[in-house]
Design a protein around this motif. Structure first.
Motif, PDB file in Angstrom:
ATOM      1  N   SER A   1     -19.607  -6.055 -39.374  1.00  0.00           N
ATOM      2  CA  SER A   1     -19.530  -4.590 -39.391  1.00  0.00           C
ATOM      3  C   SER A   1     -18.207  -4.158 -38.768  1.00  0.00           C
ATOM      4  CB  SER A   1     -20.697  -3.967 -38.602  1.00  0.00           C
ATOM      5  OG  SER A   1     -21.932  -4.351 -39.136  1.00  0.00           O
ATOM      6  N   GLN A   2     -17.850  -2.920 -39.001  1.00  0.00           N
ATOM      7  CA  GLN A   2     -16.609  -2.381 -38.460  1.00  0.00           C
ATOM      8  C   GLN A   2     -16.627  -2.394 -36.946  1.00  0.00           C
ATOM      9  OE1 GLN A   2     -14.804   1.315 -40.166  1.00  0.00           O
ATOM     10  NE2 GLN A   2     -15.244   2.165 -38.153  1.00  0.00           N
ATOM     11  N   VAL A   3     -15.556  -2.884 -36.341  1.00  0.00           N
ATOM     12  CA  VAL A   3     -15.425  -2.937 -34.886  1.00  0.00           C
ATOM     13  C   VAL A   3     -14.870  -1.605 -34.387  1.00  0.00           C
ATOM     14  CG1 VAL A   3     -14.234  -4.051 -32.960  1.00  0.00           C
ATOM     15  CG2 VAL A   3     -15.104  -5.432 -34.868  1.00  0.00           C
ATOM     16  N   ASN A   4     -15.545  -1.005 -33.423  1.00  0.00           N
ATOM     17  CA  ASN A   4     -15.061   0.276 -32.888  1.00  0.00           C
ATOM     18  C   ASN A   4     -14.685   0.195 -31.413  1.00  0.00           C
ATOM     19  OD1 ASN A   4     -17.578  -0.006 -31.798  1.00  0.00           O
ATOM     20  ND2 ASN A   4     -18.361   1.977 -32.464  1.00  0.00           N
ATOM     21  N   HIS A   5     -14.753  -1.013 -30.825  1.00  0.00           N
ATOM     22  CA  HIS A   5     -14.483  -1.132 -29.388  1.00  0.00           C
ATOM     23  C   HIS A   5     -14.050  -2.562 -29.095  1.00  0.00           C
ATOM     24  CE1 HIS A   5     -15.409  -0.270 -25.028  1.00  0.00           C
ATOM     25  NE2 HIS A   5     -15.516  -1.581 -25.028  1.00  0.00           N
ATOM     26  N   LEU A   6     -12.929  -2.724 -28.379  1.00  0.00           N
ATOM     27  CA  LEU A   6     -12.431  -4.020 -27.929  1.00  0.00           C
ATOM     28  C   LEU A   6     -12.160  -3.966 -26.437  1.00  0.00           C
ATOM     29  CD1 LEU A   6      -9.849  -4.783 -30.763  1.00  0.00           C
ATOM     30  CD2 LEU A   6     -11.825  -6.214 -30.237  1.00  0.00           C
ATOM     31  N   ALA A   7     -12.454  -5.049 -25.735  1.00  0.00           N
ATOM     32  CA  ALA A   7     -12.163  -5.150 -24.304  1.00  0.00           C
ATOM     33  C   ALA A   7     -11.690  -6.567 -24.031  1.00  0.00           C
ATOM     34  CB  ALA A   7     -13.390  -4.827 -23.463  1.00  0.00           C
ATOM     35  N   ALA A   8     -10.568  -6.707 -23.296  1.00  0.00           N
ATOM     36  CA  ALA A   8      -9.997  -8.029 -23.049  1.00  0.00           C
ATOM     37  C   ALA A   8      -9.669  -8.220 -21.578  1.00  0.00           C
ATOM     38  CB  ALA A   8      -8.730  -8.219 -23.891  1.00  0.00           C
ATOM     39  N   TYR A   9      -9.793  -9.476 -21.140  1.00  0.00           N
ATOM     40  CA  TYR A   9      -9.230  -9.887 -19.846  1.00  0.00           C
ATOM     41  C   TYR A   9      -7.871 -10.501 -20.164  1.00  0.00           C
ATOM     42  CZ  TYR A   9      -8.466 -12.619 -15.603  1.00  0.00           C
ATOM     43  OH  TYR A   9      -7.931 -13.172 -14.468  1.00  0.00           O
ATOM     44  N   PRO A  10      -6.773  -9.825 -19.804  1.00  0.00           N
ATOM     45  CA  PRO A  10      -5.464 -10.182 -20.367  1.00  0.00           C
ATOM     46  C   PRO A  10      -4.859 -11.447 -19.782  1.00  0.00           C
ATOM     47  CG  PRO A  10      -5.253  -8.375 -18.815  1.00  0.00           C
ATOM     48  CD  PRO A  10      -6.718  -8.635 -18.954  1.00  0.00           C
ATOM     49  N   THR A  11      -4.045 -12.077 -20.611  1.00  0.00           N
ATOM     50  CA  THR A  11      -3.256 -13.238 -20.216  1.00  0.00           C
ATOM     51  C   THR A  11      -1.975 -12.775 -19.529  1.00  0.00           C
ATOM     52  OG1 THR A  11      -4.074 -14.499 -22.080  1.00  0.00           O
ATOM     53  CG2 THR A  11      -2.016 -15.237 -21.129  1.00  0.00           C
ATOM     54  N   THR A  12      -1.565 -13.503 -18.494  1.00  0.00           N
ATOM     55  CA  THR A  12      -0.272 -13.265 -17.854  1.00  0.00           C
ATOM     56  C   THR A  12       0.452 -14.599 -17.755  1.00  0.00           C
ATOM     57  OG1 THR A  12      -0.980 -13.655 -15.566  1.00  0.00           O
ATOM     58  CG2 THR A  12      -1.321 -11.434 -16.473  1.00  0.00           C
ATOM     59  N   GLN A  13       1.718 -14.561 -17.295  1.00  0.00           N
ATOM     60  CA  GLN A  13       2.463 -15.800 -17.147  1.00  0.00           C
ATOM     61  C   GLN A  13       1.830 -16.715 -16.107  1.00  0.00           C
ATOM     62  OE1 GLN A  13       6.664 -16.002 -16.962  1.00  0.00           O
ATOM     63  NE2 GLN A  13       7.019 -14.282 -18.325  1.00  0.00           N
ATOM     64  N   LEU A  14       1.109 -16.153 -15.145  1.00  0.00           N
ATOM     65  CA  LEU A  14       0.482 -16.978 -14.122  1.00  0.00           C
ATOM     66  C   LEU A  14      -0.825 -17.589 -14.606  1.00  0.00           C
ATOM     67  CD1 LEU A  14       1.143 -14.811 -10.944  1.00  0.00           C
ATOM     68  CD2 LEU A  14       2.468 -16.726 -11.859  1.00  0.00           C
ATOM     69  N   SER A  15      -1.395 -17.042 -15.667  1.00  0.00           N
ATOM     70  CA  SER A  15      -2.612 -17.612 -16.261  1.00  0.00           C
ATOM     71  C   SER A  15      -2.410 -17.588 -17.773  1.00  0.00           C
ATOM     72  CB  SER A  15      -3.843 -16.800 -15.865  1.00  0.00           C
ATOM     73  OG  SER A  15      -3.676 -15.436 -16.183  1.00  0.00           O
ATOM     74  N   PRO A  16      -1.570 -18.485 -18.303  1.00  0.00           N
ATOM     75  CA  PRO A  16      -1.057 -18.342 -19.664  1.00  0.00           C
ATOM     76  C   PRO A  16      -2.091 -18.408 -20.775  1.00  0.00           C
ATOM     77  CG  PRO A  16      -0.467 -20.471 -18.738  1.00  0.00           C
ATOM     78  CD  PRO A  16      -1.012 -19.658 -17.621  1.00  0.00           C
ATOM     79  N   LEU A  17      -3.310 -18.904 -20.514  1.00  0.00           N
ATOM     80  CA  LEU A  17      -4.314 -18.934 -21.570  1.00  0.00           C
ATOM     81  C   LEU A  17      -5.635 -18.378 -21.064  1.00  0.00           C
ATOM     82  CD1 LEU A  17      -3.615 -22.370 -23.272  1.00  0.00           C
ATOM     83  CD2 LEU A  17      -3.057 -20.112 -24.122  1.00  0.00           C
ATOM     84  N   ALA A  18      -5.585 -17.325 -20.261  1.00  0.00           N
ATOM     85  CA  ALA A  18      -6.799 -16.793 -19.667  1.00  0.00           C
ATOM     86  C   ALA A  18      -7.497 -15.774 -20.545  1.00  0.00           C
ATOM     87  CB  ALA A  18      -6.476 -16.138 -18.314  1.00  0.00           C
ATOM     88  N   GLY A  19      -6.935 -15.479 -21.710  1.00  0.00           N
ATOM     89  CA  GLY A  19      -7.471 -14.403 -22.532  1.00  0.00           C
ATOM     90  C   GLY A  19      -8.920 -14.622 -22.931  1.00  0.00           C
ATOM     91  N   SER A  20      -9.713 -13.593 -22.745  1.00  0.00           N
ATOM     92  CA  SER A  20     -11.097 -13.580 -23.201  1.00  0.00           C
ATOM     93  C   SER A  20     -11.381 -12.155 -23.626  1.00  0.00           C
ATOM     94  CB  SER A  20     -12.039 -14.017 -22.075  1.00  0.00           C
ATOM     95  OG  SER A  20     -13.367 -14.116 -22.535  1.00  0.00           O
TER      96      SER A  20
END
Length: 598
Positions: A534-553
């Protein structure tokens, strides 16, 4: 479904590492459909792979086309030479050659497989493309200039009749240097350089592309030249470049942990030198040791690069991120896999009638921007702040039919501020919950807004298209600068979120509702979820930074139901903390509007 010519990074999963002590799991896998995310990469000091030569494809016509679309990759001053090796001798003069800074590559995204049709003494090739942008010699990808949606050329045998192993040449070539987006991903490194915000309080990243074949001894010089040339056009309104007429004197030199940069920098003072040192430390994150800054051959500052980065962090981000959602009109903690549940940051007395929320840590404070409903079902903004918990809310005076998720932008000094979409228009808000409309200069309805961690860049959805823009803070008031439209293969974009310095989560349609990872210039994109149902109407992320280069969720909502990745699955009521079962015969609600607090 179309098959890409260059697949880049193949595979279905990518391991995710998270900063120690973080509430997001320290052992999990991002389950990706098709390719892994287009991760932002730092410079390595090794020499990268060069594009294959003309002969590499042999008798494989499709492989030859693939290699032709990567031939321009590499150092700009030899781009025409590399491409002409693929072209017949008689046709090479028709390719109008440019020199120096005028060299630019037309980056294209193939929208279908190339069509290769046999002819009498050649083969006709037709490629359908989406124009992505123009890669300049300075490493900047600017909006596309060309408008062609197809290119045609011919393949002729490179050897005598019957010699299939001789390969091919291109006849009647396009009069531009074409580079596929997959070749951009494979033969260039995406690189962040940093400029000071217009108020000179924080660093703001700007994306560049560096050929992976540039030798280590020249990479420092390239980065310094990028800084002296100034920021990308769309960022200029929100950042400050180096003083006018700043130039590098000769190339940077160095080895064994000691580097030297010599500049002509008019009007330089101690404060500017300090700021330049911090810019260089973060723009050269692969370097350790010391960097000596000279001005007109005179030594002015010696910087310990690692220490400079340690003492001047880019972002204030809580490593102990926690997940929340809205359930039955209140914010509740979520528990996923082995993650600990967070404490609800909003006191129970005011934790009601909530539709969606934007939460952020600001030092020792928690900031809450809540969208709440009244008895008339109209929505309004409510703002609260507190050390460990928000106990009081200030409610805005205006109501709207629909308000989107608020995005905090100013949290590191002065009065907090943010942006929010209400009834198709963009508004800014402050800590008193007052809302004032922000002019964008774009026709159409605003559908969503998301803010980068630096608070100087935003992503916008306007009439189903994706834009980015810089923020200029004047007298503490945020103004959104001219927006740049990004070219992606997604249509009908419905939601956007930042999940790394130069990467966006984008929800839209690719035949079916989908979520993509898209670079901040639109050039690099990776499907993360090719069919959300279904169409996505909301996204929320825990962002990646240089200190945690693959932390994205990330989490998302589609059709009133919340989902997460690691793996992709529905968030169910049992994962929502501190809820009571409804009476017998009453269907329980679904968690919605997932949120990260960091």
């Amino acid at each position: 479904m179309r098959r890409r010519l260059l697949m880049g990074v193949l595979g279905g999963t990518m391991a995710v590492a998270v900063a120690a002590g973080c509430g997001i799991p320290d052992r999990s896998e991002v389950q990706i459909e098709q390719r892994g995310p287009a991760a932002e990469t730092n410079l390595s000091l090794g020499r990268g792979t060069e594009p294959p030569p003309r002969e590499a494809a042999g008798s494989d016509a499709e492989a030859f086309v693939r290699n032709f679309l990567s031939a321009a990759a590499g150092e700009p001053d030899r781009a025409y030479e590399r491409v002409k090796r693929f072209i017949t001798t008689s046709d090479r003069a028709g390719l109008q050659e440019k020199q120096g800074s005028e060299v630019a590559l037309s980056v294209v995204r193939l929208t279908d497989d190339p069509v290769i049709e046999p002819d009498v003494d050649s083969m006709k090739v037709t490629i359908a493309v989406q124009q992505v942008g123009l890669l300049r010699a300075s490493g900047v990808l600017v909006p596309p200039v060309a408008t062609e949606s197809t290119y045609e050329f011919r393949l002729v045998s490179a050897g005598p009749l019957g010699d299939e192993d001789a390969g091919f040449f291109v006849s009647d070539p396009p009069n531009v240097l074409l580079l596929s987006d997959d070749a951009l991903r494979r033969y260039y490194q995406s690189k962040s350089i940093y400029f000071w915000a217009s108020d000179r309080t924080r660093l703001v990243p700007d994306q560049r592309y560096l050929s992976s074949v540039v030798p280590a001894e020249r990479r420092v010089s390239e980065v310094v030249r990028w800084l002296t040339a100034g920021p990308s056009e769309w960022l200029r309104v929100g950042v400050s470049g180096l003083p006018d007429r700043t130039e590098m004197i000769n190339n940077a030199t160095g080895s064994d942990g000691r580097w030297e940069v010599n500049l002509d920098m008019p009007g330089v003072d101690e404060q500017r030198l300090e700021q330049l040192a911090t810019q260089l430390a973060w723009s050269l994150p692969e370097l350790d040791g010391t960097l000596e800054i000279k001005i007109l051959n005179q030594s002015r500052k010696v910087v310990d690069l690692g220490e400079r980065r340690r003492l001047n962090q880019l972002y204030e981000i809580d490593p102990n991120a926690r997940r929340y959602c809205v359930y039955d009109g209140a914010i509740h903690a979520l528990t996923v896999a082995n993650e600990p549940a967070g404490l609800v940051p909003v006191a129970s007395e005011v934790n009601r009638d909530i539709v969606t929320a934007g939460l952020r840590r600001a030092g020792e404070e928690t900031l809450a921007a809540l969208v709440v409903t009244g008895e008339d079902e109209r929505q309004r903004l409510a703002i609260g702040r507190g050390r460990s918990m928000v106990e009081h809310l200030l409610r805005g005076s205006t109501t709207h039919t629909a308000i989107g998720r608020p995005a905090w932008i100013g949290i590191d000094g002065g009065r907090p501020a943010g942006l929010v979409v209400a009834d198709g228009s963009l508004y800014r808000f402050d800590d008193l919950a007052s809302m004032r409309q922000v002019p964008l200069g774009l026709p159409g309805r605003v559908g969503a807004v998301a803010a980068a961690l630096d608070g100087q860049r935003v992503a916008l959805v306007v009439d189903g298209a994706l834009y980015v823009a810089a923020i200029n803070w004047e007298a503490g008031v945020p103004a959104v600068g001219p927006a740049r439209r990004l070219v992606t293969s997604l249509t009908n974009v419905t939601a956007v979120e930042w999940w790394a310095e130069n990467r966006l989560l984008v929800a839209g349609a690719a035949g079916r509702p989908a979520i993509y990872d898209v670079s901040v210039d639109g050039a690099l994109e990776t499907p993360l979820r090719e069919d959300t149902g279904s169409q996505v109407n909301h996204l929320a992320a825990y962002p990646t930074t240089q200190l945690s280069p693959l932390a994205g969720s990330f989490m998302y909502e589609a059709n009133g139901v919340a989902y997460r990745l690691n793996p992709f699955e529905r968030i169910n009521r049992e994962q929502v903390q501190d809820v009571t079962l409804p009476p017998a015969g009453v269907r329980p609600g679904d968690p919605t509007a997932p949120i990260f607090l960091y």
